[in-house]
Design a protein around this motif. Structure first.
Motif, PDB file in Angstrom:
ATOM      1  N   SER A   1     -24.178  43.605 -10.414  1.00  0.00           N
ATOM      2  CA  SER A   1     -23.205  42.586 -10.811  1.00  0.00           C
ATOM      3  C   SER A   1     -22.019  43.203 -11.538  1.00  0.00           C
ATOM      4  CB  SER A   1     -23.861  41.501 -11.679  1.00  0.00           C
ATOM      5  OG  SER A   1     -24.206  42.007 -12.942  1.00  0.00           O
TER       6      SER A   1
ATOM      7  N   GLY B   1     -19.758  44.182  -6.254  1.00  0.00           N
ATOM      8  CA  GLY B   1     -21.104  43.619  -6.249  1.00  0.00           C
ATOM      9  C   GLY B   1     -22.084  44.408  -5.412  1.00  0.00           C
TER      10      GLY B   1
ATOM     11  N   ARG C   1     -27.436  37.005  -8.936  1.00  0.00           N
ATOM     12  CA  ARG C   1     -26.574  36.816 -10.113  1.00  0.00           C
ATOM     13  C   ARG C   1     -27.162  35.761 -11.049  1.00  0.00           C
ATOM     14  NH1 ARG C   1     -21.722  39.434  -9.526  1.00  0.00           N
ATOM     15  NH2 ARG C   1     -21.134  39.961  -7.397  1.00  0.00           N
TER      16      ARG C   1
END
Length: 162
Positions: A49, A54, A106
């Protein structure tokens, strides 16, 4: 003849290793009690993250992880099976691959932070003043623990175990 460590340096080493092991064990237990997966999952999800895209190559993820991770590929397999990350082929190097965090990954990382941060407070923050914690950070940095890579965390971003 090479110089041997002093009694004090050896005692510091032993304490550092014991405290690190005990605190990590306590944090792992706190996460388990809260119904979360192991700290390695959080660590991997946090590192992904924090990456601007990402995603990271598996070798980069292993290098960034803060806890010893000898079986990164198995960890990645588990994260893929749970839908927390996906593997993507590298378009430039067809043999390479990336591991990319999913929205579910996430979300889990954010939910885990509440239990993880409480464990950090319980096992570290409540035992050290902010001044003592800053002094400890400075001393650990002198041992090379900062590695020049760790950027300061924004409030609520989450901590890794490096």
């Amino acid at each position: 003849m090479k110089r041997k460590p002093s009694t004090e340096a050896t005692a510091a080493w032993i304490r550092l290793m014991r405290v690190q092991s005990r605190v990590l064990d306590c944090v792992e237990q706190e996460l388990k009690k809260a119904g979360f997966p192991p700290l390695a999952w959080y660590d991997a999800l946090l590192e992904l993250s924090r990456s601007p895209s990402g995603e990271l190559r598996p070798v980069e993820l292993e290098r960034q992880m803060l806890i010893p991770q000898y079986s990164t590929s198995r960890l990645i397999d588990r994260l893929v099976d749970e839908g927390l990350v996906v593997r993507r082929e590298c378009k430039i190097d067809k043999r390479g691959q990336f591991v990319e965090i999913t929205e579910a990954g996430r979300e889990l990382q954010k939910r885990m932070w509440s239990a993880y941060s409480a464990a950090i407070e319980k096992h570290v923050g409540s035992k050290l003043s902010d001044t003592d914690a800053a002094k400890l950070c400075m001393l650990l940095d002198r041992l090379g623990c900062s590695c020049g890579q760790a950027a300061p965390l924004a409030a609520g971003e989450g901590a890794s175990t490096r």
